[in-house]
Design a protein around this motif. Structure first.
Motif, PDB file in Angstrom:
ATOM      1  N   VAL A  80     -30.181  56.574   1.835  1.00 47.15           N
ATOM      2  CA  VAL A  80     -31.097  55.668   2.550  1.00 47.15           C
ATOM      3  C   VAL A  80     -30.761  55.575   4.056  1.00 47.15           C
ATOM      4  O   VAL A  80     -31.566  55.097   4.852  1.00 47.15           O
ATOM      5  N   PHE A  81     -29.573  56.049   4.444  1.00 48.53           N
ATOM      6  CA  PHE A  81     -29.105  55.880   5.830  1.00 48.53           C
ATOM      7  C   PHE A  81     -30.102  56.357   6.895  1.00 48.53           C
ATOM      8  O   PHE A  81     -30.392  55.619   7.853  1.00 48.53           O
ATOM      9  N   PRO A  82     -30.665  57.573   6.778  1.00 45.95           N
ATOM     10  CA  PRO A  82     -31.577  58.015   7.842  1.00 45.95           C
ATOM     11  C   PRO A  82     -32.771  57.071   8.039  1.00 45.95           C
ATOM     12  O   PRO A  82     -33.257  56.907   9.153  1.00 45.95           O
ATOM     13  N   HIS A  83     -33.215  56.465   6.934  1.00 46.60           N
ATOM     14  CA  HIS A  83     -34.342  55.538   7.034  1.00 46.60           C
ATOM     15  C   HIS A  83     -33.884  54.190   7.587  1.00 46.60           C
ATOM     16  O   HIS A  83     -34.474  53.658   8.539  1.00 46.60           O
ATOM     17  N   ALA A  84     -32.788  53.658   7.017  1.00 44.54           N
ATOM     18  CA  ALA A  84     -32.285  52.346   7.453  1.00 44.54           C
ATOM     19  C   ALA A  84     -31.825  52.385   8.908  1.00 44.54           C
ATOM     20  O   ALA A  84     -32.020  51.426   9.661  1.00 44.54           O
ATOM     21  N   GLY A  85     -31.221  53.508   9.302  1.00 44.70           N
ATOM     22  CA  GLY A  85     -30.767  53.630  10.693  1.00 44.70           C
ATOM     23  C   GLY A  85     -31.917  53.578  11.673  1.00 44.70           C
ATOM     24  O   GLY A  85     -31.768  53.114  12.799  1.00 44.70           O
ATOM     25  N   ARG A  86     -33.084  54.071  11.233  1.00 43.58           N
ATOM     26  CA  ARG A  86     -34.256  54.065  12.132  1.00 43.58           C
ATOM     27  C   ARG A  86     -34.922  52.683  12.159  1.00 43.58           C
ATOM     28  O   ARG A  86     -35.206  52.156  13.224  1.00 43.58           O
ATOM     29  N   VAL A  87     -35.152  52.092  10.971  1.00 44.72           N
ATOM     30  CA  VAL A  87     -35.896  50.820  10.947  1.00 44.72           C
ATOM     31  C   VAL A  87     -34.986  49.611  11.171  1.00 44.72           C
ATOM     32  O   VAL A  87     -35.472  48.510  11.391  1.00 44.72           O
ATOM     33  N   GLY A  88     -33.667  49.823  11.123  1.00 44.79           N
ATOM     34  CA  GLY A  88     -32.730  48.735  11.449  1.00 44.79           C
ATOM     35  C   GLY A  88     -32.268  47.940  10.252  1.00 44.79           C
ATOM     36  O   GLY A  88     -31.472  47.011  10.393  1.00 44.79           O
ATOM     37  N   ARG A  89     -32.751  48.259   9.054  1.00 49.81           N
ATOM     38  CA  ARG A  89     -32.274  47.551   7.852  1.00 49.81           C
ATOM     39  C   ARG A  89     -32.629  48.350   6.610  1.00 49.81           C
ATOM     40  O   ARG A  89     -33.474  49.265   6.677  1.00 49.81           O
ATOM     41  N   GLU A  90     -32.004  47.984   5.509  1.00 50.89           N
ATOM     42  CA  GLU A  90     -32.346  48.643   4.247  1.00 50.89           C
ATOM     43  C   GLU A  90     -33.560  47.933   3.674  1.00 50.89           C
ATOM     44  O   GLU A  90     -33.472  46.789   3.247  1.00 50.89           O
ATOM     45  N   THR A  91     -34.700  48.620   3.674  1.00 49.97           N
ATOM     46  CA  THR A  91     -35.917  47.996   3.148  1.00 49.97           C
ATOM     47  C   THR A  91     -36.031  48.291   1.651  1.00 49.97           C
ATOM     48  O   THR A  91     -35.413  49.232   1.149  1.00 49.97           O
ATOM     49  N   ARG A  92     -36.853  47.483   0.991  1.00 52.14           N
ATOM     50  CA  ARG A  92     -37.064  47.690  -0.453  1.00 52.14           C
ATOM     51  C   ARG A  92     -37.691  49.059  -0.691  1.00 52.14           C
ATOM     52  O   ARG A  92     -37.286  49.804  -1.585  1.00 52.14           O
ATOM     53  N   VAL A  93     -38.665  49.384   0.181  1.00 43.43           N
ATOM     54  CA  VAL A  93     -39.352  50.673   0.053  1.00 43.43           C
ATOM     55  C   VAL A  93     -38.347  51.820   0.228  1.00 43.43           C
ATOM     56  O   VAL A  93     -38.352  52.784  -0.547  1.00 43.43           O
ATOM     57  N   GLY A  94     -37.466  51.681   1.234  1.00 46.53           N
ATOM     58  CA  GLY A  94     -36.468  52.709   1.507  1.00 46.53           C
ATOM     59  C   GLY A  94     -35.519  52.883   0.332  1.00 46.53           C
ATOM     60  O   GLY A  94     -35.222  54.013  -0.083  1.00 46.53           O
TER      61      GLY A  94
END
Lengths: 405, 235
Positions: free
Chosen positions: B114-128
């Motif tokens: 999930v890191f590449p997604h969370a790193g971009r949006v700034g948090r771990e989202t449910r969707v991610g």
């Protein structure tokens, strides 16, 4: 929670020993900072209270009259002015009832003493000693110095023929309670007074060279039927004295002097203490900066491949920067909270040690004066500043080089 | 920006050159590379050691700037973007798989994915997190998603790396010897997985490999020799 906080926390918890050591290092530095503040400030407070506890915080005296300047007839002539006090009349506070009403309305005043002060020669047998005689209202005897609680013989009573003298002066004169002493004022008035009590305040100037009489007795001796020579004021907050003195000088027209103006040596000593304390504080902060910076630089170096990987999947330089700065901030915050608690605890422990026979503490530490908010703020700022260099280094890691490491 | 018609190539490389310069030497590694990648194809890149495969992959992955030439992806000339724009582009449209998986050791399999997604949006989202879990299930690691990376075997780590490369639904996945560090069976399984995912998602894959057998199973091969492309059979 922002993802950079999670990553920063994960990095800190991943290497618990290193993080614990770092936080402990900051905590000890902050403990030294706060303990040093508690000690220096406590010592200053102790010294101030010792000096100021038995003296007035603000003293009002008659305004000094300066001779009028008479302009020369020839405007072009060089003018020379010789400044000296007008001595043709003795200065006194005549309209002191008006001043009294002002003083009574002040909220932070804890004591007022309306005095007539003068010099007398005190004679007992062949012994003659010049002393200052202070005429006070009997009910205000201890308004400034705690005379009544420091009476070591006799009683704190001031009838018209009574005199209270310091233990040191009594020893010099070889006199005791209920014995007569002959006084002659600078106005030539003479009187025999009975020693009603002896006191020992611990302040040399009060115990050896000052004696208390009834205000009315002093009026007769010094020929002040109406006026006063000074008004002494004691405050709840001694540090409000300079400002109050300024206000009273404006509102009463009298010469108002704060305790801090007449105790320059004490001020210099306190300033010296404060400066040495500031140097210690500076070095504790420097320790934090060097400790945090070096540890984070090592972490940055160790994590270069990981940083490269993060960068390879598009994590921004700003994200990497924030991860490392947040580590500094977290170390600083946790360390400084722990340091403040340790500093308070250590100060409280020392402050609670058994007191000596004279009631004084072994170390004049005041845990309440540890400057905890400043220590907390400065330690966090120092930790964040220390993290900037490693964070910049981390954000500039070349991903290609780091991945191939 | 990314509204190019499907018939246009996903990637177009024109006269790409890279020369490494140090204090004493100039070392030309890429000497004028030209080729295109169509959308959804799986291409093997082959060449001997030092032929420039890894350098080309890192340039195409926007981690390294070319000395000259251009390469366009999704209609965008990537040689003209700033560092932060390249980071953003890389995050959105390019996935990497390395020979040495390069997982983050202090994070779990799920967190790595999930890191590449969370790193971009700034948090771990449910969707991610749901997508990361789905990807781990797809690579057969749903029962290992909460394992730290250090507790996984080599093959498992590489499968997590594959899932991570696919996290942001990239248009192009660049794989540098993705099976080079695995035994034959595990390498075959990993390659099977890549081809299945490529078919399912229509993602373009460019794989650098020394393995002839695996390369032969790709739709097309690009051969590099001494910094130039010597064969790009038409697809």
């Amino acid at each position: 929670m922002h993802y950079s906080v999670k990553v920063a926390l994960r990095y800190l918890t991943a290497n618990r020993l290193q993080s614990t050591m770092l936080i402990a290092g900051v905590a000890i530095a902050v403990m030294v900072f706060t303990f040093n503040a508690a000690l220096i400030n406590g010592l200053a407070e102790f010294q101030i209270q010792r000096v100021v506890g038995s003296t007035a915080h603000v003293t009002l005296k008659p305004e000094r009259r300066m001779p009028a300047v008479v302009p020369p007839r020839d405007a072009s002539a060089v003018r020379a002015v010789v400044s000296q006090r007008a001595l043709q009349r003795r200065e006194q506070i005549k309209d002191w009832r008006a001043v009294e009403s002002i003083l009574e309305s002040l909220p932070d005043v804890t004591g007022i003493s309306y005095n007539v002060l003068g010099t007398v020669l005190a004679t007992r047998g062949q012994q003659t000693v010049p002393i200052t005689l202070k005429g006070v209202e009997p009910q205000r005897l201890s308004a400034i110095a705690p005379i009544d609680t420091n009476v070591v013989a006799g009683e704190p009573r001031l009838g018209l023929n009574d005199i209270l003298i310091g233990k040191r002066l009594a020893d010099d004169l070889g006199i005791g309670v209920a014995q007569p002493v002959f006084v002659q004022s600078d106005q030539g008035r003479e009187r025999v007074l009975i020693v009603r009590g002896l006191y020992a305040t611990g302040v040399e100037s009060i115990d050896a060279r000052l004696a208390y009489v009834n205000l009315d007795t002093a009026r007769v001796l010094f020929d002040y039927p109406d006026g006063l020579t000074e008004i002494e004021i004691k405050l709840a907050d001694i540090y409000a004295a300079p400002e109050l003195a300024e206000r009273l000088a404006d509102s009463t027209g009298l010469e108002a002097t704060a305790w801090s103006e007449t105790n320059q040596r004490l001020k210099d000593a306190l300033q010296g203490q404060r400066s040495s304390g500031d140097i210690i504080k500076f070095f504790t902060l420097l320790t934090i900066v060097i400790g945090v910076a070096s540890a984070l630089l090592l972490t940055t170096y160790r994590r270069r491949p990981e940083i490269g990987i993060m960068r390879s999947f598009g994590v921004s330089q700003r994200f990497v920067l924030s991860v490392f700065i947040l580590q500094g901030a977290l170390i600083g915050t946790l360390g400084s909270i722990a340091g403040c608690l340790l500093g308070y605890g250590f100060s409280a422990l020392l402050a609670g040690l058994p007191r000596g026979a004279d009631g004084s503490a072994p170390l004049p530490v005041d845990p309440a004066l540890g400057e905890y908010p400043i220590a907390l703020l400065l330690a966090v700022v120092a930790s964040v500043l220390a993290a900037i260099l490693p964070a910049r280094a981390a954000s500039r890691v070349d991903p290609v080089e780091a991945i191939s490491q | 920006m990314m509204t190019t018609a499907d018939s246009t190539p996903l990637l177009e490389v024109v006269d790409l050159r890279k020369t490494f310069v140090d204090r004493y030497f100039e070392t030309p590694v890429l000497k004028g590379i030209n080729f295109t990648l169509a959308r959804g194809e799986m291409v093997a890149m082959q060449g001997s050691s030092g032929s420039g495969k890894s350098t080309l992959l890192t340039i195409l992955g926007t981690l390294l700037a070319p000395t000259s030439g251009t390469f366009r992806m999704l209609g965008q000339d990537l040689t003209r973007l700033t560092e932060s724009q390249l980071s953003e582009f890389r995050n959105r449209y390019i996935g990497f798989i390395f020979q040495h998986h390069h997982l983050l050791p202090d994070f779990t399999a799920l967190e790595n994915v999930v890191f590449p997604h969370a790193g971009r949006v700034g948090r771990e989202t449910r969707v991610g997190l749901e997508r990361a879990a789905m990807l781990l299930e797809r690579v057969g690691l749903s029962d290992r998603k909460h394992y730290r990376a250090t507790r996984l075997s080599g093959g498992q780590k590489q499968r997590v790396a594959i899932a991570r490369a696919l996290m942001n639904e990239p248009s192009l996945v660049l794989a540098d010897e993705p099976t080079g560090n695995l035994d034959r069976d595990t390498a075959n399984q990993s390659f099977e997985l890549l081809t299945e995912i490529q078919r399912e998602t229509g993602t373009t894959f460019l794989l650098s490999t020394h393995d002839e057998l695996l390369a032969s199973r790709c739709e097309r091969r690009i051969r590099l020799l001494d910094g130039v492309v010597v064969t790009t059979p038409a697809h």
